[in-house]
Design a protein around this motif. Sequence first.
Motif, PDB file in Angstrom:
ATOM      1  N   GLU A   1      25.305 -33.486  41.398  1.00 13.59           N
ATOM      2  CA  GLU A   1      24.788 -34.881  41.330  1.00 13.59           C
ATOM      3  C   GLU A   1      25.815 -35.834  41.596  1.00 13.59           C
ATOM      4  O   GLU A   1      25.470 -36.856  42.371  1.00 13.59           O
ATOM      5  CB  GLU A   1      24.347 -35.080  39.805  1.00 13.59           C
ATOM      6  N   PRO A   2      27.209 -35.965  41.327  1.00 14.98           N
ATOM      7  CA  PRO A   2      28.221 -37.012  41.698  1.00 14.98           C
ATOM      8  C   PRO A   2      28.629 -36.995  43.113  1.00 14.98           C
ATOM      9  O   PRO A   2      29.242 -37.888  43.459  1.00 14.98           O
ATOM     10  CB  PRO A   2      29.434 -36.618  40.684  1.00 14.98           C
ATOM     11  N   VAL A   3      28.407 -36.094  43.903  1.00 12.48           N
ATOM     12  CA  VAL A   3      28.589 -35.660  45.245  1.00 12.48           C
ATOM     13  C   VAL A   3      27.816 -36.758  46.179  1.00 12.48           C
ATOM     14  O   VAL A   3      26.592 -36.833  46.104  1.00 12.48           O
ATOM     15  CB  VAL A   3      28.541 -34.515  45.873  1.00 12.48           C
ATOM     16  N   LYS A   4      28.177 -37.631  46.763  1.00 13.34           N
ATOM     17  CA  LYS A   4      27.597 -38.756  47.639  1.00 13.34           C
ATOM     18  C   LYS A   4      27.396 -38.143  49.112  1.00 13.34           C
ATOM     19  O   LYS A   4      26.642 -38.449  49.660  1.00 13.34           O
ATOM     20  CB  LYS A   4      28.342 -39.995  47.413  1.00 13.34           C
ATOM     21  N   ASP A   5      28.542 -37.499  49.631  1.00 15.02           N
ATOM     22  CA  ASP A   5      28.765 -37.081  51.017  1.00 15.02           C
ATOM     23  C   ASP A   5      29.646 -35.989  51.176  1.00 15.02           C
ATOM     24  O   ASP A   5      30.783 -36.014  50.354  1.00 15.02           O
ATOM     25  CB  ASP A   5      28.888 -38.111  52.113  1.00 15.02           C
ATOM     26  N   LEU A   6      29.615 -35.038  52.065  1.00 15.11           N
ATOM     27  CA  LEU A   6      30.674 -34.184  52.422  1.00 15.11           C
ATOM     28  C   LEU A   6      30.855 -33.921  53.793  1.00 15.11           C
ATOM     29  O   LEU A   6      29.800 -34.106  54.604  1.00 15.11           O
ATOM     30  CB  LEU A   6      30.805 -33.068  51.654  1.00 15.11           C
ATOM     31  N   TYR A   7      31.933 -33.790  54.376  1.00 16.62           N
ATOM     32  CA  TYR A   7      32.207 -33.384  55.866  1.00 16.62           C
ATOM     33  C   TYR A   7      33.240 -32.329  56.013  1.00 16.62           C
ATOM     34  O   TYR A   7      34.214 -32.222  55.329  1.00 16.62           O
ATOM     35  CB  TYR A   7      32.912 -34.764  56.431  1.00 16.62           C
ATOM     36  N   LEU A   8      32.760 -31.508  57.073  1.00 14.37           N
ATOM     37  CA  LEU A   8      33.952 -30.699  57.491  1.00 14.37           C
ATOM     38  C   LEU A   8      34.863 -31.381  58.550  1.00 14.37           C
ATOM     39  O   LEU A   8      34.119 -31.860  59.345  1.00 14.37           O
ATOM     40  CB  LEU A   8      33.089 -29.356  58.156  1.00 14.37           C
ATOM     41  N   LEU A   9      35.977 -31.173  58.306  1.00  8.33           N
ATOM     42  CA  LEU A   9      36.967 -31.915  58.940  1.00  8.33           C
ATOM     43  C   LEU A   9      37.386 -30.925  60.185  1.00  8.33           C
ATOM     44  O   LEU A   9      37.713 -29.765  60.052  1.00  8.33           O
ATOM     45  CB  LEU A   9      38.305 -32.248  58.254  1.00  8.33           C
ATOM     46  N   ASN A  10      36.974 -31.333  61.354  1.00  8.72           N
ATOM     47  CA  ASN A  10      37.446 -30.392  62.547  1.00  8.72           C
ATOM     48  C   ASN A  10      38.645 -30.483  63.064  1.00  8.72           C
ATOM     49  O   ASN A  10      39.418 -31.606  62.879  1.00  8.72           O
ATOM     50  CB  ASN A  10      36.173 -31.127  63.665  1.00  8.72           C
ATOM     51  N   LYS A  11      39.445 -29.406  63.180  1.00  8.36           N
ATOM     52  CA  LYS A  11      40.641 -29.528  63.491  1.00  8.36           C
ATOM     53  C   LYS A  11      41.279 -30.431  64.762  1.00  8.36           C
ATOM     54  O   LYS A  11      42.162 -30.863  64.797  1.00  8.36           O
ATOM     55  CB  LYS A  11      41.333 -27.719  63.697  1.00  8.36           C
ATOM     56  N   GLU A  12      40.075 -30.307  65.690  1.00 13.59           N
ATOM     57  CA  GLU A  12      40.493 -30.995  66.857  1.00 13.59           C
ATOM     58  C   GLU A  12      40.344 -32.562  66.948  1.00 13.59           C
ATOM     59  O   GLU A  12      40.800 -33.321  67.591  1.00 13.59           O
ATOM     60  CB  GLU A  12      39.557 -30.613  68.275  1.00 13.59           C
TER      61      GLU A  12
END
Length: 167
Positions: free
Chosen positions: A69-80
């Motif tokens: 519930e408290p998660v607004k968004d998430l991203y996988l950070l690409n190494k490049e």
Amino acid sequence: MAREVLSIFVENQSNVLTRIASLFGRRGFNIDSLTVSTTNDPKISRITVVFDGNDTSLSQIMTQTRKLEPVKDLYLLNKETSLFRELLLLKVSCDKTNRSGIIEIVNIYRGKIISLSKQNMIIELTGAPEKIDGLLEMLSCYHIEEICRTGITGISRKSVDTDDDNE
């Protein structure tokens, strides 16, 4: 297994970090690095989690994390396309015979000596994790008294809109 870095945007509320860390633990993931910081919005914090996973486990953990519930968004950070940094504070024993050698190595890595006494020095270094590892390797022949690493934090070079879920 590949090293993955997730950037998770969460509401600032109690127990959010515990819920995120518990989710990873219940799914059998070992968190290698975990950092938390506020964002430009004081109601939102960024949690950066570094862990080892494969495509299947990564998809699973991202899906489960999004459901909290408290998660607004998430991203996988690409190494490049992302930048990663870490802070190191390092206490190294020294005396008049080896002090200049340590200082020379620290200067090559563009570190700072932030405290100096007759018995030791404290070094500060900020940079990519590989740079931190390199300095530690170069100083491994000296007596390292203490190591304090913040863990990896990262940011994508691409523009990211974190308000997609706030409709």
